[in-house]
Design a protein around this motif. Structure first.
Motif, PDB file in Angstrom:
ATOM      1  N   ALA D  89       7.908  -8.952  -1.034  1.00  0.00           N
ATOM      2  CA  ALA D  89       8.918  -8.301  -0.202  1.00  0.00           C
ATOM      3  C   ALA D  89       9.367  -6.964  -0.767  1.00  0.00           C
ATOM      4  O   ALA D  89      10.522  -6.776  -1.127  1.00  0.00           O
ATOM      5  N   MET D  90       8.456  -6.035  -0.851  1.00  0.00           N
ATOM      6  CA  MET D  90       8.857  -4.680  -1.245  1.00  0.00           C
ATOM      7  C   MET D  90       8.329  -3.666  -0.239  1.00  0.00           C
ATOM      8  O   MET D  90       7.357  -3.919   0.460  1.00  0.00           O
ATOM      9  N   SER D  91       8.990  -2.505  -0.197  1.00  0.00           N
ATOM     10  CA  SER D  91       8.553  -1.447   0.705  1.00  0.00           C
ATOM     11  C   SER D  91       7.591  -0.551  -0.059  1.00  0.00           C
ATOM     12  O   SER D  91       8.006   0.195  -0.935  1.00  0.00           O
ATOM     13  N   PRO D  92       6.308  -0.611   0.270  1.00  0.00           N
ATOM     14  CA  PRO D  92       5.288   0.053  -0.546  1.00  0.00           C
ATOM     15  C   PRO D  92       5.523   1.551  -0.749  1.00  0.00           C
ATOM     16  O   PRO D  92       5.261   2.067  -1.826  1.00  0.00           O
ATOM     17  N   ALA D  93       6.016   2.250   0.282  1.00  0.00           N
ATOM     18  CA  ALA D  93       6.101   3.698   0.158  1.00  0.00           C
ATOM     19  C   ALA D  93       7.329   4.146  -0.634  1.00  0.00           C
ATOM     20  O   ALA D  93       7.432   5.297  -1.028  1.00  0.00           O
ATOM     21  N   LEU D  94       8.278   3.241  -0.869  1.00  0.00           N
ATOM     22  CA  LEU D  94       9.494   3.645  -1.585  1.00  0.00           C
ATOM     23  C   LEU D  94       9.321   3.452  -3.092  1.00  0.00           C
ATOM     24  O   LEU D  94       8.432   2.745  -3.552  1.00  0.00           O
TER      25      LEU D  94
END
Ligand SMILES: Nc1ncnc2c1ncn2[C@@H]1O[C@H](COP(=O)(O)OP(=O)(O)OP(=O)(O)O)[C@@H](O)[C@H]1O
Ligand SMILES: Nc1ncnc2c1ncn2[C@@H]1O[C@H](COP(=O)(O)OP(=O)(O)OP(=O)(O)O)[C@@H](O)[C@H]1O
Ligand SMILES: [Mg+2]
Ligand SMILES: [Mg+2]
Lengths: 258, 360, 318, 258, 360
Positions: D89-94
């Protein structure tokens, strides 16, 4: 003896990060070579250059002594190199059978196959089920289930089954048991031994030292984008290996030369 | 160092008692839901059938007649053919904004090659089909090899092809009467099969060859997408191109072939367009983009690629056609029809989503 | 030759043959008079902002005058004023601005009259049947552009139908009207709109169309159900394919306009203005220069002036 | 003693598959509870119902004896339940820092924070770096690196660091060491002990038996969507646990009652 | 059972010698590439500057004058403002096809409320802004709560809002002269600041309040997106909505707020539109959708969400503006201009992609 697969001075940079830093690599015929190293040491990048998924910035790769330049994983597959990537590389919306036979589908026999190019679904499904059963992945109820509905471990099992079914020259496994249960991991280790018995060499990346020491013939220790040394698991303990890997101990000079 | 693994070893000797969850027994609704989930194109089909029933009840035989129902088929034929091309591209997670322009340019090429250069009409038609495929190839090459985003590629190509079309045709229309006398093959798809008309030749079910072509095309594409390796590759590329590449799909080749096929289908749509409007008119087809995308999305194909079927697109196109005609027959004026179609687009998709949610 | 005088022609679109011919007429005249011509157009009918941008570009370009067919006849006024303030002569073509004196001059056809002519002719041709006619009206678009409204209302008035709001189509209550639909002025739109109206009432026998392409489309729809011979179609424009269609009996009559004339007159006026500052004059009794409209048909009706198809072919454009 | 977290008769179906089948669940204050089971047994589904990520079809969940109904993970987090999901559950681009503070960003002090709502990047970055250092994840060179450029193991480290930093009542770890290296796994196990020392109970899902037996106070064995039994690692061997888990042996009746 | 783990234990006693790869030293090109990679909006900026230089050389002072350059700003003001709204939505992996319609309806509401109902013009403007936000809210609610695909929601809303606009306004234009005398506030954004004109008031740099508003808006959004929690959440939602939800972002709320803000910005665009064209015209803005999307994509914002900046969109809009004016001044006719703009759209993105690839 001539290595079946050889890498020399491989370099790969991602922006500022040098993931591979003049790395050498050797895989002997019929052996199980384990690659171990810290997170981010560049193990996945190394095997990606070998399997054609990443094109190295510099360096050369040799298969049975002949230099090859892969520009796509399809070329590596054509040379009989089959890989299970850490990210698994499956199409989530497609079924298990579709994924297993992606890129080498079986056509029906007769004119339906030759003229209408119809796939032989039944045959593919039967074969897929067989392979999964061999791995003991029987909690999968439906071979036509979309891969996205599988649990993490089930997905990994499918990816391993695919590689084992089709690899003819080299099989590369990037952390194949990371998400697997005890029973399933066991099956994968057995499978690795089976494949070896068929004479096919294997590259195994794993963080599980007991597994590595159990199956590996040689251990390639990777550190900071380079091959630090290659050791024989019979000569060293797990503690030694971990100490080399993390930089706590200097590797023995004869291992470096190896 | 082996003793730690003993606990594992023990296991493998265990007989292969296969773990299997109990299948959940369900009633009719449960089975229906499951079926809907497995065959996503059923959902637009249900919406379509409901719409036909509702308008049939409201309008009686005016709507629920072979004449009116086949009229809808004729009205959606062009959008449906272009929608088939659009579906292919959208399945690869792309979008093709140039479909309308390719269609018109191809029809203009067919017409002008016949009338301006006096080529045999068969040759001119072949040139038109070639022209469509070529436009598609350029799109595909830019998307697959140059790795440009499909939206921007086809946005640019849209303008380029349309401008070429106007410059080449000098905005000149070729009249239906001239085509009918000199090159009737161009109007081939306009030929009508009438079944069950009255003595005066009115009413009855009218099937143009264009409609028949549409149905055959959709069935053929459904087969190809489901039953051939190429079809599976199209889905895989749309799902996750990186994973597809890693697992042995020639992503570039698949993408280029999809765009080329899409261009070819658009060229056929251009041919069918001549059949429908009789003449060759460079100003046609301006709305084909948005209408084809609407059909595709109502038909349940995901704009993010990899999910949906061409059959769904056909139902999507028909839903719009049924609403348009139904509302006009109910006496809604053009602006109100426009508004209601907007509402119904949203409602159709909402129903679709609702059914999908229940079945999960 | 180096052109010292530069002019702009801004049309609604550059895809409609009407505007294409207008551009050709202007280009020919400009060549003849040694005037430089730049042409601009909206991307679609009703694309007002592009026309505003075009006027600005002409000012930036140092043009002497602008010929414009405005997409939005009143909204364009402030931009036109800006151009006139910058010393340009602005001439409205085809579509008068509101107010009409916002432009230095207007060279136009009377679109309402064009509609009225075909309306009267249609009523006369149908004779006694006119009282029980079933009429389908094929208009331009849902945004009801002025030209479309004027032609439609002119037709209804000429046919003898009471108008509602004369600035709007679709609010008439006469039972003879089966319905309105929109065509975008294309064959495709014409066919679909005709089919819709036929599904509503298959007994339609009188069809008004906004222009000749939509008339051709409507004819295809009728032909597909075998009714092409019992329906009377009238239209407006006078393009060559349209007039040919009158000859072929596809269209009963059409009102012919003269875009080439408008454009060449406009170029002449700007050239004159650039030379010695003379402003163009108006037609007698009108506040614009009327380039005329003529009813084209081979079946003239009594009391309605018309020209033959042959004459129409000689004067046709596009 | 009252369980801090209790589940009763939890049911969750996915289409044909019953992932949770009247499952019970208890977590005692201050304990480390391990959950083990085959791939696809429903472990991840179980903890997702507890963390609000999945709404169960039936059954109830109690926190300190009070029934709760979570409809989103935010509610569970508001109750102090922090989870590391198997999918991370992470935002890849951030960036790493952005991801760690997602949903609980720190604003600048003074009017830049209150009126202009400006984030205090520096503070967040410092804190993030601290947490990662605690875990020994120092091969990460740049805290502003996008998460998508991290290796699989590095990503997992970031997710664990996030949970450890913010969990106040319960921390749930779904296979936190699956992709981690030896050193990094060790750090996570230490971290688990640290967290326990702070009095916060932990749920640990893992396929690594040695790890489980090292840290767990009790072991919840999951099988076919149900809690099969709960055992004390001091009373049983790893072989027993695996045998229960895979159905090779019947669990002892007292363990079932537990 | 502990002995197997001894090999692990050993490790932790080891001092924290931090493993660190050697930083790769590079020359100027390397650093530039890295910079481009970190600040994606630099790429469209470079394309923009190059385009201005090329046209400046080709056209001389006709183009490279304060008058012409500020003219471009005025010409892109509306597209730029709408593009800002579009950027927000596209960053969340959505798309807003209704921006143009919202803009026009809002401007019609402002005009009609003043002239038809005689409300004070401030109130009418407020109602217009409210109307825009409301339309945005409906979009957002359908997308976030009903979970319908943004493309289809805004496609439907586009038709609904546009039809409402035509029905409500009765297709009537409110004339510029009337607005100027009775409600000049409506033309507020048309007010021009001229710097450096000649005596006759010609030439010089002209900045309308609309242009100033555009620049201020873009700067404000850039700040909000980069420096506030809400901004990070917008990116996270666009990147991976599921992951964002799991890691504590209120995805629904974020989505609804994005669409509402987008609607509000469109309403401001409607107000600015009155300033630009002087009058209130219900037929304006038909191309705002496609033009704003073009600007966004040329500006380097990914249509798949989560990547790009509003500043890039502004440069994207300016690139199109520069090409349009430049080509027209070079005397290309309209169709040739479209064709070349089509080519240049593709070329601009190809350059962008090329630079990105080199820097990787
Ligand atoms: N696509 C990419 N872009 C940028 N950096 C990358 C990319 N892929 C890998 N890296 C970087 O390269 C380095 C090596 O990564 P790699 O995935 O090869 O490590 P690994 O040894 O496989 O680690 P693990 O055991 O965690 O899988 C890491 O620092 C990682 O951040
Ligand atoms: N979103 C979903 N849709 C359909 N089926 C699902 C979904 N998620 C899980 N399942 C099914 O539910 C069952 C339980 O899955 P779950 O992920 O909970 O297993 P697990 O015990 O965590 O396995 P692992 O150890 O491999 O992570 C599996 O059979 C899986 O196929
Ligand atoms: Mg790796
Ligand atoms: Mg799991």
């Amino acid at each position: 003896m001539e290595p079946i697969l050889k890498g020399r001075n491989l370099v790969k940079r991602y922006g500022k990060v040098t993931a591979l830093d003049s790395c050498d690599f050797d895989l002997m015929p019929g052996e199980i070579l384990a690659v171990i190293g810290d997170n981010g040491a560049g193990k996945s990048t190394l095997i990606k250059t070998i399997s054609g998924a990443v094109i190295p910035d510099a360096g050369s790769i040799y298969i049975e002594g002949k230099e090859v330049k892969f520009t796509s994983p399809i070329q590596a597959r054509a040379h009989g190199i089959e890989t299970v990537y850490q990210t698994l590389a499956m199409s989530p919306a497609l079924s298990i059978a579709d994924n297993m036979f992606m890129g080498r589908e079986i056509k029906k026999e007769g004119f339906m196959g030759t003229i209408f190019r119809q796939l032989d679904r039944k045959k593919m499904e039967t074969l897929a089920r067989e392979k999964l059963t061999e791995l003991g992945l029987m909690t999968i109820q439906n071979i036509n289930q979309a891969v996205e509905t599988l649990s993490g471990g089930q997905r990994q099992g499918v990816a391993v089954a695919r590689a084992a079914a089709f690899g003819s020259k080299v099989i590369i496994l990037d952390e194949p048991t990371a998400a697997l249960g005890v029973k399933e991991s066991r099956k994968v280790l057995e499978l690795i031994q089976d494949v070896k018995a068929r004479g096919i060499p294997i590259i195994l990346i794993s963080h599980n030292m007991p597994h590595v020491f159990e199956v590996a013939d040689r251990i390639h220790i990777h550190r900071l984008g380079k091959r630090l040394c290659v050791i024989d698991p019979k000569d060293y303990t797990m503690s030694d290996a971990v100490a080399f890997m993390t930089g706590a101990k200097e590797p023995p000079s004869e291992a470096i030369a190896a | 160092m082996a003793d730690a693994q003993d606990y594992e070893k023990l296991e493998t000797s265990n007989a292969q008692t296969i773990a299997q969850f109990a299948e959940d027994e369900r009633g009719f609704v449960g089975r229906l839901q499951h079926r809907l989930h497995l065959t996503p194109s059923l959902v637009p089909l249900i919406v379509l059938v409901l719409a036909i029933i509702v308008f049939g009840i409201l309008l009686g035989s005016k709507f629920f007649s072979p004449f009116a129902l086949t009229l809808i088929l004729q009205q959606v034929a062009i959008v449906g053919i272009v929608g088939a091309a659009q579906s292919l591209v959208i399945l690869t997670a792309g979008i093709d904004l140039s479909v309308g322009a390719i269609m018109v340019l191809s029809s203009v090429v067919m017409g002008q090659f016949t009338f301006r250069y006096g080529l045999p009409v068969e040759v001119a038609v072949a040139c038109g089909l070639l022209c469509g495929s070529l436009c598609g190839f350029i799109n595909g090459w830019l998307v697959a090899v140059m790795k440009l985003p499909p939206f921007i590629v086809t946005l640019g190509m849209w303008q380029i092809i349309l401008a070429t079309n106007f410059l080449y045709s000098a905005n000149e229309t070729i009249r239906s009467q001239d085509i009918a006398t000199e090159a009737p093959l161009l109007q081939f798809f306009g030929t009508t099969l009438t079944i069950g008309a009255d003595e005066a030749g009115r009413g009855g079910a009218n099937f143009t060859y264009g409609v028949i072509f549409l149905v055959a095309l959709v069935l053929a594409l459904t087969y190809v997408l489901r039953e051939t390796a190429w079809g599976r590759h199209v889905y895989a590329v749309g799902d996750d191109p990186e994973a597809a590449e890693l697992s042995g799909v020639r992503v570039k080749r698949t993408l280029i072939s999809v765009y080329m096929l899409s261009g070819l289908i658009c060229a056929f749509a251009g041919w069918a367009l001549i059949g429908r409007i009789g003449s060759v008119s460079p100003t046609s087809g301006q709305l084909a983009n948005i209408e084809s995308i609407t059909a595709v999305v109502i038909g349940g194909i995901s704009l993010f690629g990899g999910r949906g079927s061409v059959l769904g697109m056909l139902f999507g196109a028909l839903i719009v056609g049924v609403f348009t005609l139904g509302l006009r027959l109910l006496g809604a004026d053009a602006q109100w029809t426009y508004l209601l179609i907007g509402l119904l687009i949203i409602a159709a998709v909402a129903v679709d989503q609702w059914i999908r949610r229940v079945s999960n | 030759a180096s052109h010292s005088v530069s002019t702009c022609l801004i049309t609604k679109t550059d895809t409609n043959p009407f505007f294409v011919k207008m551009r050709e007429g202007a280009a020919a005249k400009a060549e003849e008079l040694g005037v430089e011509l730049k042409t601009f157009a909206g991307k679609i009918d009703g694309d007002h902002e592009t026309q505003v941008a075009a006027i600005e570009t002409c000012i930036a370009d140092g043009a002497k005058g602008i010929l414009i067919t405005a997409s939005d006849s009143s909204s364009i006024v402030s931009s036109v004023q800006q151009a006139r303030d910058a010393g340009l002569l602005v001439i409205a073509l085809d579509t008068p601005l509101t107010p009409i004196d916002a432009a230095d001059a207007t060279f136009a056809t009377d679109n309402f009259l064009a509609g009225e002519l075909i309306g009267k002719w249609a009523a006369a041709s149908l004779g006694a049947d006119a009282a029980s006619a079933k009429i389908g009206l094929l208009n331009l678009g849902v945004s009801q552009p002025t030209v479309g409204v004027l032609r439609n209302q002119g037709f209804l008035q000429g046919f003898g139908i009471e108008l509602g709001n004369p600035n709007k189509w679709g609010d008439e209550t006469d039972p003879r009207i089966v319905g309105n639909d929109v065509t975008a002025g294309t064959e495709e739109g014409g066919r679909k709109a005709m089919e819709n109206l036929l599904a509503k009432d298959s007994e339609i026998n009188m069809v008004y169309t906004i222009n000749e392409p939509s008339a051709a489309g409507a004819y295809e729809a009728l032909k597909s159900i075998g009714r092409e011979n019992d329906v009377l179609i009238v239209s407006v424009d006078g393009g060559c394919p349209g007039v040919q269609n009158v000859a072929d009996g596809v269209i009963g009559a059409t009102s012919q306009q003269y875009p080439l004339l408008m454009a060449s007159k406009g170029i002449e006026a700007i050239a004159a203005w650039a030379k010695d500052g003379t402003k163009p004059t108006f037609s007698e009794g009108k506040n614009f220069f009327d380039t005329g409209v003529a009813l084209v048909t081979d079946k003239p009706a009594e009391g309605i002036e018309s020209i033959s198809v042959k004459e129409g072919m000689d004067k046709c454009w596009g």
